[in-house]
Design an enzyme around this catalytic site. Structure first.
Site, PDB file in Angstrom:
ATOM      1  N   GLN A 131       0.859  -1.170  -0.117  1.00  0.00           N
ATOM      2  CA  GLN A 131      -0.020  -0.040  -0.044  1.00  0.00           C
ATOM      3  C   GLN A 131       1.039   1.174   0.056  1.00  0.00           C
ATOM      4  O   GLN A 131       0.540   2.388  -0.459  1.00  0.00           O
ATOM      5  CB  GLN A 131      -1.089   0.102   1.180  1.00  0.00           C
ATOM      6  CG  GLN A 131      -2.214   1.148   1.112  1.00  0.00           C
ATOM      7  CD  GLN A 131      -3.157   0.645  -0.030  1.00  0.00           C
ATOM      8  OE1 GLN A 131      -3.344  -0.606  -0.189  1.00  0.00           O
ATOM      9  NE2 GLN A 131      -3.684   1.627  -0.688  1.00  0.00           N
ATOM     10  N   VAL A 151      -6.193   6.780  -3.562  1.00  0.00           N
ATOM     11  CA  VAL A 151      -5.468   5.473  -2.820  1.00  0.00           C
ATOM     12  C   VAL A 151      -5.813   5.816  -1.322  1.00  0.00           C
ATOM     13  O   VAL A 151      -5.245   6.788  -1.241  1.00  0.00           O
ATOM     14  CB  VAL A 151      -4.120   5.343  -3.616  1.00  0.00           C
ATOM     15  CG1 VAL A 151      -3.274   4.347  -2.832  1.00  0.00           C
ATOM     16  CG2 VAL A 151      -4.281   5.419  -4.988  1.00  0.00           C
ATOM     17  N   ALA A 152      -5.815   4.710  -0.579  1.00  0.00           N
ATOM     18  CA  ALA A 152      -5.572   4.740   0.788  1.00  0.00           C
ATOM     19  C   ALA A 152      -4.186   5.013   1.252  1.00  0.00           C
ATOM     20  O   ALA A 152      -3.581   4.375   0.547  1.00  0.00           O
ATOM     21  CB  ALA A 152      -6.398   3.484   1.279  1.00  0.00           C
ATOM     22  N   SER A 157      -5.866   1.134   4.581  1.00  0.00           N
ATOM     23  CA  SER A 157      -6.760   0.243   3.457  1.00  0.00           C
ATOM     24  C   SER A 157      -7.214  -0.943   4.185  1.00  0.00           C
ATOM     25  O   SER A 157      -6.463  -1.819   5.256  1.00  0.00           O
ATOM     26  CB  SER A 157      -5.770  -0.068   2.473  1.00  0.00           C
ATOM     27  OG  SER A 157      -6.359  -1.154   1.721  1.00  0.00           O
ATOM     28  N   HIS A 159      -7.817  -3.581   2.635  1.00  0.00           N
ATOM     29  CA  HIS A 159      -7.109  -4.975   2.243  1.00  0.00           C
ATOM     30  C   HIS A 159      -5.932  -5.450   3.314  1.00  0.00           C
ATOM     31  O   HIS A 159      -5.698  -6.704   3.103  1.00  0.00           O
ATOM     32  CB  HIS A 159      -6.794  -4.452   0.889  1.00  0.00           C
ATOM     33  CG  HIS A 159      -7.780  -4.472  -0.159  1.00  0.00           C
ATOM     34  ND1 HIS A 159      -8.206  -5.691  -0.974  1.00  0.00           N
ATOM     35  CD2 HIS A 159      -8.705  -3.424  -0.542  1.00  0.00           C
ATOM     36  CE1 HIS A 159      -9.229  -5.204  -1.594  1.00  0.00           C
ATOM     37  NE2 HIS A 159      -9.565  -3.997  -1.535  1.00  0.00           N
ATOM     38  N   ASP A 166     -11.686  -7.867  -3.781  1.00  0.00           N
ATOM     39  CA  ASP A 166     -12.349  -7.270  -4.663  1.00  0.00           C
ATOM     40  C   ASP A 166     -12.739  -8.440  -5.644  1.00  0.00           C
ATOM     41  O   ASP A 166     -11.652  -9.138  -5.962  1.00  0.00           O
ATOM     42  CB  ASP A 166     -11.497  -6.129  -5.440  1.00  0.00           C
ATOM     43  CG  ASP A 166     -11.255  -4.869  -4.464  1.00  0.00           C
ATOM     44  OD1 ASP A 166     -11.872  -4.707  -3.511  1.00  0.00           O
ATOM     45  OD2 ASP A 166     -10.224  -4.281  -4.725  1.00  0.00           O
ATOM     46  N   GLU A 210     -18.525   0.960  -4.125  1.00  0.00           N
ATOM     47  CA  GLU A 210     -17.855  -0.157  -4.932  1.00  0.00           C
ATOM     48  C   GLU A 210     -18.451  -1.392  -4.633  1.00  0.00           C
ATOM     49  O   GLU A 210     -18.339  -2.200  -3.695  1.00  0.00           O
ATOM     50  CB  GLU A 210     -16.327  -0.382  -3.802  1.00  0.00           C
ATOM     51  CG  GLU A 210     -15.338   0.674  -4.157  1.00  0.00           C
ATOM     52  CD  GLU A 210     -13.991   0.736  -3.793  1.00  0.00           C
ATOM     53  OE1 GLU A 210     -13.901  -0.563  -2.979  1.00  0.00           O
ATOM     54  OE2 GLU A 210     -13.157   1.606  -3.668  1.00  0.00           O
ATOM     55  N   HIS A 213     -16.108  -4.720  -3.875  1.00  0.00           N
ATOM     56  CA  HIS A 213     -15.293  -4.936  -2.701  1.00  0.00           C
ATOM     57  C   HIS A 213     -16.385  -5.752  -1.514  1.00  0.00           C
ATOM     58  O   HIS A 213     -17.066  -4.978  -1.155  1.00  0.00           O
ATOM     59  CB  HIS A 213     -14.794  -3.685  -2.189  1.00  0.00           C
ATOM     60  CG  HIS A 213     -14.085  -3.687  -1.043  1.00  0.00           C
ATOM     61  ND1 HIS A 213     -12.687  -3.457  -0.830  1.00  0.00           N
ATOM     62  CD2 HIS A 213     -14.416  -3.980   0.443  1.00  0.00           C
ATOM     63  CE1 HIS A 213     -12.227  -3.464   0.171  1.00  0.00           C
ATOM     64  NE2 HIS A 213     -13.166  -3.813   1.188  1.00  0.00           N
TER      65      HIS A 213
HETATM   66 ZN   LIG Z   1     -11.411  -3.328  -2.492  1.00  0.00          ZN
END
Ligand SMILES: [Zn+2]
Length: 238
Positions: A131, A151-152, A157, A159, A166, A210, A213
């Site tokens: 990230q 962008v995180a 994030s 993730h 995703d 999203e 996600h």
């Molecule tokens: Zn995602």
């Protein structure tokens, strides 16, 4: 006469030996089938035990958003690659998920397939380092303001939790109205997942809609969130 007696003894020994062998084989068979049965019952008991223990519920409800970040050292428990198909070009790291979501995810994808829906994994776990690289590259290309919009920052994030993934489809066009996105929106709660960033909830989640996600929260939380059309943030506040 002596020979006759000896023959009878030999026959008795053979019969006894045969009976012993038969008994031994049947006991052996029972032992094997018993161990199979206990294996199966262990599997059954293990499935979705995550919905039942407090420790697991706490970890599967981990909140990451613009106000709640993860430490650089945070890595998901039991990182593993689930047995699902991935889109082309997905990195090895991004194929990983936290161990707790592997089975539910595999079940979700298999159940979709039964309905004629092909779902592909696109991006699951991303480490703090990944990230950080992504964010820094975007800053170099577009400046901090635009990078922050898309962008995180590292640590912010979801993730990094390994609890989300995703999803995409074969055309890599996963938007509302495609049969894959619609199936996912209507069915993912059955497997303990939610659409983490629903339409019209950016003021609460901080992220635009999203449809791809999905985030694992466990079956009971997922059903509550789906039934009440709320977000994880609202669920944790209730
Ligand atoms: Zn995602």
């Amino acid at each position: 006469m002596r020979n006759g007696l000896r023959n009878i003894l030999v026959v008795i020994i053979i019969i006894c030996g045969f009976l012993y062998l038969t008994k031994y084989i049947s006991t052996f068979k029972e032992t094997i089938s018993d161990s199979n049965i206990s294996d199966q019952s262990v599997n059954v008991n293990n499935s979705y035990k995550d919905d039942e223990t407090n420790k697991d519920i706490k970890s599967q409800l981990l909140l990451v958003n613009e106000d709640h970040s993860l430490e650089q050292a945070y890595t998901p428990k039991d990182l593993t690659i689930p047995n699902i198909k991935f889109a082309s070009g997905v990195s090895n790291e991004e194929k990983h998920v936290a161990g707790i979501i592997a089975k539910p995810l595999e079940q979700l994808v298999a159940e979709a397939k039964k309905d004629g829906i092909i779902l592909l994994g696109n991006s699951a776990y991303r480490s703090y380092k990944t990230q950080e690289n992504t964010y820094n590259n975007r800053v170099l290309l577009q400046g901090e303001k635009l990078a922050d919009a898309y962008v995180a920052r590292p640590g912010y994030s979801e993730h990094q939790t390994g609890l989300c993934i995703d999803i995409t489809n074969q055309g890599k066009y996963f938007v509302k109205g495609t049969k894959e996105a619609d199936w996912l929106a209507e069915n993912c709660y059955r497997f303990g997942f939610i659409i983490r960033y629903p339409y019209g909830k950016k003021n609460i989640t901080g992220i635009e809609y999203e449809p791809w996600h999905i985030r694992y929260v466990g079956k009971s939380a997922a059903k509550y969130i789906y039934d009440n059309k709320i977000t994880l943030e609202e669920y944790l506040r209730k």
